[in-house]
Structures are given as C-alpha cells and as structure tokens.
Design a protein around this motif. Sequence first.
Motif, PDB file in Angstrom:
ATOM      1  N   TYR A   1       5.141  38.741  66.799  1.00  0.00           N
ATOM      2  CA  TYR A   1       4.813  39.380  65.523  1.00  0.00           C
ATOM      3  C   TYR A   1       3.418  38.976  65.078  1.00  0.00           C
ATOM      4  N   SER A   2       2.875  39.754  64.170  1.00  0.00           N
ATOM      5  CA  SER A   2       1.547  39.488  63.611  1.00  0.00           C
ATOM      6  C   SER A   2       1.696  39.037  62.171  1.00  0.00           C
TER       7      SER A   2
ATOM      8  N   ARG B   1      -5.319  50.557  64.823  1.00  0.00           N
ATOM      9  CA  ARG B   1      -4.478  49.447  64.399  1.00  0.00           C
ATOM     10  C   ARG B   1      -5.054  48.151  64.938  1.00  0.00           C
ATOM     11  N   LYS B   2      -5.116  47.143  64.075  1.00  0.00           N
ATOM     12  CA  LYS B   2      -5.585  45.827  64.482  1.00  0.00           C
ATOM     13  C   LYS B   2      -4.564  44.793  64.037  1.00  0.00           C
ATOM     14  N   ASN B   3      -4.138  43.941  64.966  1.00  0.00           N
ATOM     15  CA  ASN B   3      -3.198  42.861  64.674  1.00  0.00           C
ATOM     16  C   ASN B   3      -3.980  41.580  64.411  1.00  0.00           C
ATOM     17  N   TYR B   4      -3.538  40.816  63.415  1.00  0.00           N
ATOM     18  CA  TYR B   4      -4.174  39.549  63.056  1.00  0.00           C
ATOM     19  C   TYR B   4      -3.146  38.433  63.170  1.00  0.00           C
TER      20      TYR B   4
ATOM     21  N   ILE C   1      -1.485  43.188  59.679  1.00  0.00           N
ATOM     22  CA  ILE C   1      -1.880  44.366  60.457  1.00  0.00           C
ATOM     23  C   ILE C   1      -2.697  45.272  59.552  1.00  0.00           C
ATOM     24  N   SER C   2      -3.762  45.820  60.125  1.00  0.00           N
ATOM     25  CA  SER C   2      -4.515  46.862  59.404  1.00  0.00           C
ATOM     26  C   SER C   2      -4.493  48.126  60.243  1.00  0.00           C
ATOM     27  N   VAL C   3      -4.365  49.240  59.554  1.00  0.00           N
ATOM     28  CA  VAL C   3      -4.456  50.563  60.173  1.00  0.00           C
ATOM     29  C   VAL C   3      -5.397  51.356  59.279  1.00  0.00           C
TER      30      VAL C   3
END
Length: 135
Positions: free
Chosen positions: A20-21, A5-8, A24-26
């Motif tokens: 909050y982001s 998981r990566k938060n942007y 998000i990509s997973v």
Amino acid sequence: MDMTRKNYSSGAPLEEKVGYSRMISVGPYVKVGGTTSVQPDGTVYGEDAYEQTKYVLEKQLNLIKQAGAKPEDVFNVMIYTTDIGQGGRICEAYSEFFHDIKPLCTMVEIAKLNRPTQFVEIEMEAMCGSVVKEG
C-alpha cells in the motif's frame, strides 16, 4: 489534463510488505491514507489526543506538499478516534491548521487502533490549485 497516478511512500516497512501507499495523487487530486502518530523509529508520538492529532496533521501536510498541494487545497479530513470524549482536544489541534480553510471534517469513534496508546488516525484529501470561495 495529466491524470498520471503517482504513489508516495512514507518509508514504513509495512507499505512494501503489504502493498500500500501512504499517499496517492492522480492529476490534481491527492489522498493521504490513514495516518497515526507512529514515528520513524516505531514509537508513538504524543501522550494525548491533542498531541497526536497535531503530529499527524503536520506529517500529512508535509506529505501533500510533495504532490504540489498546500493546506488551502485540503477539502476533506476524516478523523477516527478511540475516545470521542477527547473530541474537544482533537478539534483544538485541528483548528490550528484549518480554522480559516474550513474543509469538510468528520470525526468517528472506533473501538481501537493498532496500539493502545494511539488515539487518532486521520485521512486527508486535497485538490492542488483549488480556490476557496464562500458559498
């Protein structure tokens, strides 16, 4: 498959304050949270629903590129508007990006957004590397 998981962040001050982001990509899945036409200086871009929709979609498509997605990878768009009577103008802007890609799209009228000059808020989902096949 890597399911990291990566938060942007978009850099909006509330993201850090509230927790909050923006996106998000997973693994290959990418979700952009509700986005309005607020510019980095805090002002609202666009005086009508068409301009705001176009601005938001451009902002979101630039975001998904950071996660390795492209417009053809978008499979779902959720549009919230304070004036469903502007649906035609919203769809006009939307079609400039997605007419040939044809993701799922839902438009819902809501009572209001944070500012009275905001007409749309949009969420977007994409799957990196997806292939479009007509069914």
